[in-house]
Design an enzyme around this catalytic site. Structure first.
Site, PDB file in Angstrom:
ATOM      1  N   CYS A 196      -3.070  56.429 -40.895  1.00  0.00           N
ATOM      2  CA  CYS A 196      -3.509  57.502 -41.476  1.00  0.00           C
ATOM      3  C   CYS A 196      -4.033  58.230 -40.106  1.00  0.00           C
ATOM      4  O   CYS A 196      -4.071  59.270 -40.112  1.00  0.00           O
ATOM      5  CB  CYS A 196      -4.164  58.026 -42.461  1.00  0.00           C
ATOM      6  SG  CYS A 196      -4.158  56.350 -43.960  1.00  0.00           S
TER       7      CYS A 196
ATOM      8  N   HIS B 280      -9.276  63.533 -42.736  1.00  0.00           N
ATOM      9  CA  HIS B 280      -8.263  62.506 -43.627  1.00  0.00           C
ATOM     10  C   HIS B 280      -8.658  62.198 -45.212  1.00  0.00           C
ATOM     11  O   HIS B 280      -9.968  62.531 -45.473  1.00  0.00           O
ATOM     12  CB  HIS B 280      -8.207  61.095 -43.023  1.00  0.00           C
ATOM     13  CG  HIS B 280      -7.411  60.697 -44.126  1.00  0.00           C
ATOM     14  ND1 HIS B 280      -5.852  60.726 -43.380  1.00  0.00           N
ATOM     15  CD2 HIS B 280      -7.131  58.975 -44.643  1.00  0.00           C
ATOM     16  CE1 HIS B 280      -4.961  60.174 -44.986  1.00  0.00           C
ATOM     17  NE2 HIS B 280      -5.893  58.863 -44.945  1.00  0.00           N
TER      18      HIS B 280
ATOM     19  N   ASN C 172      -3.271  61.063 -50.787  1.00  0.00           N
ATOM     20  CA  ASN C 172      -3.783  61.026 -49.618  1.00  0.00           C
ATOM     21  C   ASN C 172      -1.572  61.144 -49.167  1.00  0.00           C
ATOM     22  O   ASN C 172      -1.214  59.686 -49.072  1.00  0.00           O
ATOM     23  CB  ASN C 172      -3.741  59.333 -49.207  1.00  0.00           C
ATOM     24  CG  ASN C 172      -4.097  58.408 -47.878  1.00  0.00           C
ATOM     25  OD1 ASN C 172      -3.571  59.336 -46.713  1.00  0.00           O
ATOM     26  ND2 ASN C 172      -4.951  57.534 -47.979  1.00  0.00           N
TER      27      ASN C 172
END
Length: 329
Positions: free
Chosen positions: A114, A256, A286
Site C-alpha cells: 500500500c 492511506h 482499499n
C-alpha cells in the site's frame, strides 16, 4: 543545489463494475451494516474478467500525461507501484509502457504494497536529482480482487481495484505540485501479519496443485491496525518537525484509505480537524498502492486541493512499509 521535483499532472482510473455491500451479502456471510460501521466502505470497483493491472494503469497514465501536457514519447522512466502485477514476468510497467506507446525508457515495477505510490514518488524525485531533464511516469495500480478469497469476510469486504498516476519532472510548469520532502521506511519483522503466502519462490506453484487459501491475502487485522496507526502518526510527526511545520500549517491530511477506523485514529492522534482529512474509502475501498494516487487525482479534480496549499500524505502497507510525503500545491 538540490534539484526540485514537481508533479506536473495527475490522473486516476477505476473499473466500471461496482460491487456494493448489499451485493456482498449475497456471496458471503456479512451485512451492509457490519461492513459500513467497521470499515466505512459502502462500495468498491472490481475489475472485469481479463482486465489487468496494466490496463487500469494505462487509463490513469493517459489522463496524467494529458494533464501534464507531456507525450508518452517524452518519458524517460516508468515506475509502476503494484503488488498485483499482470503476471510474475514480464513486469506490469513494461506492459504499461507498450499500452501507452511510450518511449523505450527504463520501466520497472515497485512492490511496497500500500505504500508503493509514495515509494515510487521518492524514487522519481531521486531520478530527477540525478538526471534533471527526466520526465517520470509514476503509476500505482492494483487488481486486489484477484488475490482475495471471496469466502473470507474479514478481507473480501475491504479491497477494491483501481489506478492512479502522476507525471513528475524537474520543471514546475503552470500548476506543478512540489515534492517537498519525504520519509519512507520499512520493518520486515511484521511481514507475516499481512501476506499472500503462496505463489512465490517460498511456496511455488506445482503442476496438479489445487488453489488453496494460502494463495490469497491473509491479514491479522487487530495487530495490523495497531502498527499502522502508530507508524503513520510517528512518521507524520517527524516529517513535520523535519520541515519546521506543525499540524496547523497543513491544509489537508491524505492518509492511506485502508478503512475509516484507521483514518479516524490517525487524524485524531495527530489532532487534525476532521474537515481537513481527505476520505474516499467509502466509494473505492482499499486499493492498496493506488489509494493515495486516486485520492490525489480526485482531490485535484474536485477542487479540494488548491494552489498555495500544503498537503501531507501518509501510508502504510504490507512488509511492513510506511511513508509520509509533504506536497506544496
Amino acid at each position: 543545489m538540490t534539484t526540485k521535483a514537481y508533479i506536473r499532472g495527475l490522473g486516476y482510473h477505476v473499473p466500471e463494475k461496482i460491487v456494493t455491500n448489499t451485493d456482498l451479502e449475497k456471496i458471503v456471510e456479512t451485512s451492509d451494516e457490519w461492513i459500513s460501521t467497521r470499515t466505512g466502505i459502502r462500495q468498491r470497483h472490481v475489475a472485469a474478467e481479463g482486465e489487468a493491472t496494466s490496463d487500469l494503469a494505462a487509463g490513469a497514465s493517459r489522463k496524467a500525461l494529458d494533464a501534464a501536457g507531456i507525450s508518452a514519447k517524452e518519458l524517460t522512466h516508468i515506475f509502476c507501484a503494484t503488488c498485483t502485477p499482470d503476471e510474475a514476468c514480464p513486469s506490469a510497467s513494461t506492459r504499461l509502457q507498450h499500452k501507452i506507446d511510450a518511449a523505450q525508457c527504463m520501466s520497472v515495477d515497485m512492490n511496497a504494497a500500500c505504500s508503493g505510490f509514495l515509494y515510487a514518488l521518492e524514487t522519481a524525485r531521486g531520478m530527477i536529482a540525478l538526471h534533471p531533464q527526466s520526465k517520470v511516469l509514476v503509476s500505482a495500480a492494483e487488481v486486489m480482487t484477484s488475490r482475495i478469497n471471496w469466502e473470507d469476510r474479514t478481507t473480501c469486504v475491504l479491497f477494491g481495484d483501481g489506478a492512479g498516476a502522476a507525471v513528475v519532472s524537474g520543471e514546475k510548469g503552470d500548476d506543478g505540485i512540489e515534492l517537498v520532502d519525504s520519509i519512507v521506511e520499512a520493518d520486515g519483522q511484521h511481514g507475516d501479519l499481512l501476506v499472500m503466502p503462496a505463489g512465490g519462490s517460498k511456496i511455488p506453484y506445482r503442476l496438479g496443485d489445487v488453489i488453496s487459501e494460502e494463495h490469497f491475502l491473509h491479514m491479522t487485522g487487530r495487530e495490523v491496525f495497531k502498527v499502522a496507526v502508530r507508524s503513520m502518526v510517528d512518521v507524520c510527526k517527524r516529517i513535520l518537525a523535519q520541515n519546521g511545520l506543525t499540524v496547523d500549517d497543513i491544509d489537508w491530511l491524505v492518509p492511506h484509505q485502508a478503512n475509516s477506523r484507521i483514518i479516524e485514529a490517525v487524524g485524531k492522534k495527530l489532532q487534525v480537524p476532521t474537515e481537513k482529512v481527505f476520505v474516499n474509502v467509502d466509494r473505492f475501498g482499499n486499493t492498496s498502492a493506488a489509494s493515495i494516487a486516486i485520492a490525489l487525482g480526485e482531490g485535484v479534480e474536485s477542487g479540494d486541493f488548491k494552489p498555495g496549499q500544503t498537503v501531507l500524505l501518509t501510508t502504510f502497507g504490507g512488509g511492513f512499509t510506511w511513508a509520509a510525503y509533504l506536497l506544496r500545491f
